[in-house]
Design an enzyme around this catalytic site. Structure first.
Site, mmCIF file in Angstrom:
data_model
loop_
_atom_site.group_PDB
_atom_site.id
_atom_site.type_symbol
_atom_site.label_atom_id
_atom_site.label_comp_id
_atom_site.label_asym_id
_atom_site.label_seq_id
_atom_site.Cartn_x
_atom_site.Cartn_y
_atom_site.Cartn_z
ATOM 1 N N HIS A 65 0.876 -1.035 0.038
ATOM 2 C CA HIS A 65 0.008 0.059 -0.028
ATOM 3 C C HIS A 65 0.905 1.253 0.089
ATOM 4 O O HIS A 65 1.427 1.710 1.104
ATOM 5 C CB HIS A 65 -0.827 0.069 1.142
ATOM 6 C CG HIS A 65 -1.836 0.993 1.102
ATOM 7 N ND1 HIS A 65 -3.026 0.996 1.879
ATOM 8 C CD2 HIS A 65 -2.018 2.392 0.612
ATOM 9 C CE1 HIS A 65 -3.790 2.141 1.961
ATOM 10 N NE2 HIS A 65 -3.140 2.972 0.994
ATOM 11 N N HIS B 159 1.421 4.840 -2.416
ATOM 12 C CA HIS B 159 1.210 5.748 -3.761
ATOM 13 C C HIS B 159 2.546 6.486 -4.135
ATOM 14 O O HIS B 159 3.117 7.139 -3.467
ATOM 15 C CB HIS B 159 0.230 6.689 -3.191
ATOM 16 C CG HIS B 159 -1.147 6.060 -2.717
ATOM 17 N ND1 HIS B 159 -2.178 5.722 -3.473
ATOM 18 C CD2 HIS B 159 -1.519 5.776 -1.262
ATOM 19 C CE1 HIS B 159 -3.228 5.433 -2.876
ATOM 20 N NE2 HIS B 159 -2.856 5.366 -1.670
ATOM 21 N N HIS C 83 -9.284 0.839 -1.530
ATOM 22 C CA HIS C 83 -9.312 1.734 -0.407
ATOM 23 C C HIS C 83 -10.648 1.568 0.176
ATOM 24 O O HIS C 83 -11.490 1.909 -0.564
ATOM 25 C CB HIS C 83 -8.902 2.962 -0.724
ATOM 26 C CG HIS C 83 -7.349 3.048 -0.720
ATOM 27 N ND1 HIS C 83 -6.702 2.677 -1.681
ATOM 28 C CD2 HIS C 83 -6.711 4.027 -0.148
ATOM 29 C CE1 HIS C 83 -5.588 2.889 -1.812
ATOM 30 N NE2 HIS C 83 -5.199 3.907 -0.689
ATOM 31 N N GLU D 249 -11.295 3.548 5.544
ATOM 32 C CA GLU D 249 -10.467 4.594 6.408
ATOM 33 C C GLU D 249 -11.116 5.753 7.182
ATOM 34 O O GLU D 249 -11.007 5.572 8.161
ATOM 35 C CB GLU D 249 -9.345 5.003 5.251
ATOM 36 C CG GLU D 249 -8.482 6.141 5.809
ATOM 37 C CD GLU D 249 -7.551 6.981 4.771
ATOM 38 O OE1 GLU D 249 -6.480 7.371 4.908
ATOM 39 O OE2 GLU D 249 -8.006 6.678 3.435
ATOM 40 N N ASP E 52 1.971 4.134 2.747
ATOM 41 C CA ASP E 52 0.897 5.067 2.081
ATOM 42 C C ASP E 52 1.444 6.111 1.395
ATOM 43 O O ASP E 52 1.670 5.929 -0.033
ATOM 44 C CB ASP E 52 -0.014 5.491 3.153
ATOM 45 C CG ASP E 52 -1.520 5.981 2.788
ATOM 46 O OD1 ASP E 52 -1.769 5.686 1.278
ATOM 47 O OD2 ASP E 52 -2.242 6.304 3.385
ATOM 48 N N ASP E 53 1.944 7.410 1.853
ATOM 49 C CA ASP E 53 2.388 8.568 1.189
ATOM 50 C C ASP E 53 3.546 9.019 2.133
ATOM 51 O O ASP E 53 3.245 10.114 3.099
ATOM 52 C CB ASP E 53 1.252 9.348 1.190
ATOM 53 C CG ASP E 53 0.181 8.976 0.154
ATOM 54 O OD1 ASP E 53 0.190 9.006 -0.994
ATOM 55 O OD2 ASP E 53 -0.966 8.802 0.766
#
Length: 338
Positions: free
Chosen positions: A18, A20, A198, A201, A279-280
């Site tokens: 996961h 990005h 997703h 969340e 994630d980011d």
């Protein structure tokens, strides 16, 4: 059993499921690419930009995320972005990556889809050849856009179908349920792609159920809201549906007030297939190893739990079974005090 040592966690072979790619755009690289492409950023320097990484929720992050992605203009830009991420992976003991990229973020501003695809692909191939990190790219649809746009995106990507292995669903979750995208996910499944989404969340447990039942996804990205529905938790456990959880992201976006409030270790202890991911990371303060360490420090992750989380990441990946088995065998051979 003692808490997991940092060096031990680093040495465990891990997959990241996961992530990005646009979210790995470090402030320094953002400024370098802006200079390369003669783009003026609305921030005078790196420090001012980083000071803006104080998010109230998912949408406040997305606003800055899309603004930053605008500096990505050429195939070389996407190569440099991806290569920088892979170098961090090598430092963290990551042996396999299945990153997301959002083609609509780029095609909406006039870039042909082959520009990001080719740049990302070249870097991923180099990562395998030079760093030993295998890969499987996932093309993600923006859920705040229409399903028609997602279908058009999938069609435009088909000349490059050898560049990606699956499709996903991301961006603003509230008000954009998985049910909005049933046709494009059915089409992707018919074409033989893996499917993930997703869900859960900021959105409710019902979105997780929709992703499972209507989109027929193989993994849930995030999924931490499942605890609001005990029957759903039982189903996820019985079906061993992987949840790709992102601890630092969840705390920075106020899904949990602090890391000590996070439910991932409780879910792991209940027998769910929990994985840790970044994630980011450029925006949320840490790559994969940083997320493991944050969980260890706040929730007392033991050596056994760290090994289980790493094992889950490998078994939940889309690697061929024989490659999963090889990595799991290596993982089990890692001694605590090597």
């Amino acid at each position: 059993m003692p808490n997991a040592d940092t060096d031990f966690i680093r040495r465990l072979p891990k997959a990241e499921l996961h992530l990005h790619l646009e979210g790995t755009l470090e402030a320094e690289l953002m400024f370098a690419l802006a200079d390369r492409n003669k783009i003026k950023l609305p921030y005078p320097d790196v420090a001012t930009l980083k000071a803006a990484y104080d998010f109230d929720n998912l949408q406040s992050f997305l606003n800055l995320y899309y603004q930053g992605a605008d500096v990505l203009r050429t195939e070389q830009d996407f190569y440099d972005l991806t290569w920088a991420y892979l170098q961090r992976c090598a430092d963290d003991g990551v042996v396999h990556v299945e990153p997301f990229f959002d083609p609509q973020t780029h095609t909406q501003r006039g870039l042909p889809i082959e520009v990001p695809l080719q740049g990302i692909h070249r870097a991923l191939v180099d990562g395998e050849q030079k760093l030993g990190i295998t890969h499987a790219l996932i093309l993600s649809f923006l859920r705040d856009l229409s399903e028609a746009s997602a279908l058009q995106t999938l069609e435009s990507a088909m000349p490059f179908r050898d560049r990606f292995i699956g499709v996903g669903l991301d961006s603003a979750e509230q008000g954009n349920p998985p049910s909005k995208f049933q046709q494009v996910f059915q089409k992707a499944r018919e074409l033989g792609f893996h499917v993930v989404a997703h869900a859960g969340e900021e959105g409710p447990p019902a979105y997780i159920r929709e992703a499972l039942e209507l989109l027929q996804v193989e993994r849930i990205d995030h999924g931490v809201r499942c605890t609001d529905d005990p029957d759903l938790v039982d189903e996820l456990k019985q079906r061993f549906i992987p949840l790709t959880v992102c601890p630092l992201s969840n705390t920075r976006l106020k899904v949990f007030r602090t890391m000590a409030d996070h439910n991932l270790m409780a879910l792991l202890d209940q027998g769910l297939c929990i994985t840790i991911n970044a994630d980011d990371p450029a925006y949320f303060g840490g790559y994969l190893l940083d997320n493991f360490i944050a969980v260890r420090d706040a929730l007392g992750m033991t050596e056994s739990q760290a090994r289980q989380l790493a094992r889950n990441s490998l078994t939940a990946s889309f690697l061929p079974d024989h490659r999963k088995d090889e990595w799991v065998t290596r993982l089990e051979a890692i001694a605590v005090n090597d």
